[in-house]
Scaffold this motif. Structure first.
Motif, PDB file in Angstrom:
ATOM      1  N   LEU A 155       0.832  -1.199   0.000  1.00 20.91           N
ATOM      2  CA  LEU A 155       0.000   0.000   0.000  1.00 20.91           C
ATOM      3  C   LEU A 155       0.871   1.255   0.000  1.00 20.91           C
ATOM      4  CD1 LEU A 155      -2.757   1.414   0.269  1.00 20.91           C
ATOM      5  CD2 LEU A 155      -2.569   1.135   2.752  1.00 20.91           C
ATOM      6  N   GLY A 156       1.975   1.209   0.758  1.00 19.04           N
ATOM      7  CA  GLY A 156       2.890   2.352   0.781  1.00 19.04           C
ATOM      8  C   GLY A 156       3.496   2.623  -0.582  1.00 19.04           C
ATOM      9  N   LEU A 157       3.935   1.570  -1.271  1.00 17.54           N
ATOM     10  CA  LEU A 157       4.503   1.739  -2.603  1.00 17.54           C
ATOM     11  C   LEU A 157       3.477   2.305  -3.577  1.00 17.54           C
ATOM     12  CD1 LEU A 157       6.853   1.256  -4.624  1.00 17.54           C
ATOM     13  CD2 LEU A 157       5.835  -0.982  -5.068  1.00 17.54           C
ATOM     14  N   LEU A 158       2.264   1.740  -3.549  1.00 16.18           N
ATOM     15  CA  LEU A 158       1.201   2.193  -4.460  1.00 16.18           C
ATOM     16  C   LEU A 158       0.871   3.661  -4.209  1.00 16.18           C
ATOM     17  CD1 LEU A 158      -0.775   1.240  -6.657  1.00 16.18           C
ATOM     18  CD2 LEU A 158      -2.400   0.687  -4.841  1.00 16.18           C
ATOM     19  N   THR A 159       0.784   4.038  -2.943  1.00 20.14           N
ATOM     20  CA  THR A 159       0.488   5.429  -2.585  1.00 20.14           C
ATOM     21  C   THR A 159       1.571   6.361  -3.104  1.00 20.14           C
ATOM     22  OG1 THR A 159      -0.651   4.700  -0.575  1.00 20.14           O
ATOM     23  CG2 THR A 159       0.058   6.994  -0.651  1.00 20.14           C
ATOM     24  N   HIS A 160       2.825   5.964  -2.950  1.00 21.29           N
ATOM     25  CA  HIS A 160       3.923   6.813  -3.406  1.00 21.29           C
ATOM     26  C   HIS A 160       3.963   6.930  -4.929  1.00 21.29           C
ATOM     27  CE1 HIS A 160       6.725   6.973   0.352  1.00 21.29           C
ATOM     28  NE2 HIS A 160       5.763   7.860   0.378  1.00 21.29           N
ATOM     29  N   PHE A 212       1.581   9.492   4.116  1.00 20.23           N
ATOM     30  CA  PHE A 212       0.907   8.217   4.354  1.00 20.23           C
ATOM     31  C   PHE A 212       1.756   7.051   3.866  1.00 20.23           C
ATOM     32  CE2 PHE A 212      -2.068   4.794   3.298  1.00 20.23           C
ATOM     33  CZ  PHE A 212      -2.777   4.686   4.489  1.00 20.23           C
ATOM     34  N   GLY A 213       2.315   7.191   2.655  1.00 22.74           N
ATOM     35  CA  GLY A 213       3.152   6.122   2.113  1.00 22.74           C
ATOM     36  C   GLY A 213       4.406   5.910   2.931  1.00 22.74           C
ATOM     37  N   ASP A 214       4.992   7.008   3.437  1.00 26.50           N
ATOM     38  CA  ASP A 214       6.184   6.886   4.274  1.00 26.50           C
ATOM     39  C   ASP A 214       5.881   6.138   5.569  1.00 26.50           C
ATOM     40  OD1 ASP A 214       9.018   7.743   4.954  1.00 26.50           O
ATOM     41  OD2 ASP A 214       7.930   8.642   6.616  1.00 26.50           O
ATOM     42  N   SER A 215       4.717   6.403   6.161  1.00 20.42           N
ATOM     43  CA  SER A 215       4.342   5.702   7.400  1.00 20.42           C
ATOM     44  C   SER A 215       4.144   4.212   7.139  1.00 20.42           C
ATOM     45  CB  SER A 215       3.074   6.308   8.001  1.00 20.42           C
ATOM     46  OG  SER A 215       1.931   6.006   7.235  1.00 20.42           O
ATOM     47  N   CYS A 216       3.600   3.860   5.978  1.00 21.68           N
ATOM     48  CA  CYS A 216       3.443   2.445   5.616  1.00 21.68           C
ATOM     49  C   CYS A 216       4.804   1.751   5.646  1.00 21.68           C
ATOM     50  CB  CYS A 216       2.844   2.307   4.221  1.00 21.68           C
ATOM     51  SG  CYS A 216       1.138   2.848   4.042  1.00 21.68           S
TER      52      CYS A 216
END
Length: 454
Positions: A319-324, A369-373
């Motif tokens: 999810l973090g990768l997709l968000t970024h 958000f992606g960084d927190s993932c």
């Protein structure tokens, strides 16, 4: 208070201490390149990007000695004294000189290595295998409130300003210095963890480590301080050579690149966008707020849902990768390619679309958000795999992360925006794959351990 309650309280105090201290330092890093561009003095010839490159380069090498320092001084005093170096670096901007700016950049690199290694050690000591994910999320969410408070101040103070005066700079950095000092003293509220609060490593975690490392307990009290320091250094080298650490080095590296981008480069890009008008400088603070909101939401959600997660850490990292990737694509379209290296008067180049403040701020939230993932899961898996060697393990983590951050801050002086985004996409994809491989081995070992107990 029960041992588990005391450990949870320690995590909360640790998170609040970092929140207060990084309210100051995170804001400093976000605005320093913009401030330096506005600072006219024959006594000063510095670059915020170069300073950050120096900090992270020294940070990376100092991580090799950080466990030795903590073995001698202890994690609590290590937090306090390294925090004082952060305060001194911020104070340099009250009246900057080139020599003091770069001297404290070097010292901060050393202090940062000690600070973050001590943080990882305290987090692990105050956690069990069943609570390491929750505690990582709680710490991360609390710390990231720093982005909200500091950048809200910048937004209110600089809203509508096109040039940062000496008085503006001095007012901001005196305030930030005082705030950082308050955070340093909060570390003295952390209590010594009870031995029964942290469980021994599970069979699953032990089975993933070489015997000579998983069997190594804390250094015997009878050993001298020199022996303890040497042993901690040797463990760092041993851990760095394990299969798990080698695989995790790619997601560690990606976290360093995107840390550079959201903490220093993106705010500078927004401040350079003349198409945003007089609000461009104020957007640096507003962007930082929304990055913080994204970090807080991610850290809080993943901390709360940790016990409910049946599928391990992989879905959160994906999810973090997709968000970024979504954020990087929108930034590519919305921000001019020369924005990271534009002069103080801003960029005159056009983006691929009509620049939108709303899109820019949505990207800020997505970056946070992606960084927190990524970071909550990296902290969790390192704490789980290397419980008995938490300080050396987190030192290796920060070594890789910081050396890549140094590289990224260095090339940010020269590379256009689209090249920086491309590098992050490629490394993020490779890092996610290798993280999956380590997490699959964790899940497999857990299943083998469960079957063995039947």
């Amino acid at each position: 208070m029960s041992p588990e309650g005391k450990s949870l309280l320690n995590i909360i105090v640790l998170g609040i201490g970092f929140m207060v201290m990084f309210t100051a330092f995170g804001t400093c890093g976000n605005i320093e390149q913009t401030v330096i561009k506005s600072f006219n003095s024959t006594e000063f010839h510095g670059s915020g990007y170069t300073s950050m490159a120096i900090i992270y380069a020294v940070f990376s090498t100092s991580n090799l000695i950080a466990p030795s320092v903590i073995a001698v001084v202890g994690p609590q005093l290590s937090l306090f004294f390294s925090g004082l170096v952060y305060s001194a670096y911020i104070a340099v901007f009250i009246h900057p000189y080139t020599w003091s700016f770069y001297t404290f950049s070097v010292l901060l690199g050393v202090g940062a290595a000690v600070l973050w290694t001590a943080q990882g050690s305290l987090l692990t000591v105050n956690s069990k295998d069943s609570t390491i994910g929750r505690n990582s999320g709680i710490f991360w969410a609390l710390m990231q409130f720093s982005l909200f408070f500091g950048n809200l101040y910048i937004y209110l103070a600089w809203h509508g300003k096109t040039h940062i005066t000496d008085k503006d700079r001095q007012t901001v950095f005196i305030t930030l210095t005082v705030i950082s000092l308050v955070g340093n003293f909060l570390f003295f509220l952390i209590q010594k963890a009870d031995p029964e609060a942290a469980s021994a490593p599970t069979e699953a975690s032990e089975s993933l480590l070489p015997a000579e490392i998983s069997d190594s307990s804390s250094v015997a009290p009878s050993q001298g301080l020199g022996s303890q320091a040497l042993e901690a250094f040797k463990r760092s080298i041993e851990l760095a050579m394990t299969k798990e650490m080698l695989l995790l080095s790619l997601p560690f590296a990606y976290s360093g690149l995107e840390l550079t981008f959201y903490s220093g480069v993106y705010g500078t890009c927004l401040g350079a966008m003349t198409q945003f008008g007089e609000d461009a400088k104020g957007l640096i603070g507003l962007s930082g707020i929304l990055i913080g909101v994204g970090e807080i939401v991610g850290g809080g959600v993943f901390g709360i849902l940790d016990k409910c997660n049946r599928y391990g850490r992989n879905p959160v990292v994906f999810l973090g990768l997709l968000t970024h990737i979504v954020a990087f694509y929108l930034i590519f379209l919305n921000i001019a390619s020369d924005a990271p290296v534009a002069p103080e008067e801003g960029t005159q180049m056009q983006a691929f679309i009509q620049p939108s403040v709303a899109v820019a701020l949505i990207c800020s939230f997505l970056l946070g958000f992606g960084d927190s993932c990524y970071n909550t899961q990296l902290i969790s898996i390192v704490g789980y795999l290397f419980r008995d060697d938490s300080a050396p393990a987190f030192a290796v983590f920060k070594f890789v992360q910081s050396i890549m951050a140094a590289v990224a801050f260095f090339y940010s002086n020269y590379l256009l925006l689209h090249w920086q985004l491309l590098i992050m996409v490629l490394l993020g994809f490779m890092g996610t794959i290798t993280f999956f491989m380590v997490e699959w081995s964790v899940i497999r070992s857990r299943r083998d351990s469960d079957y063995g107990g039947i």
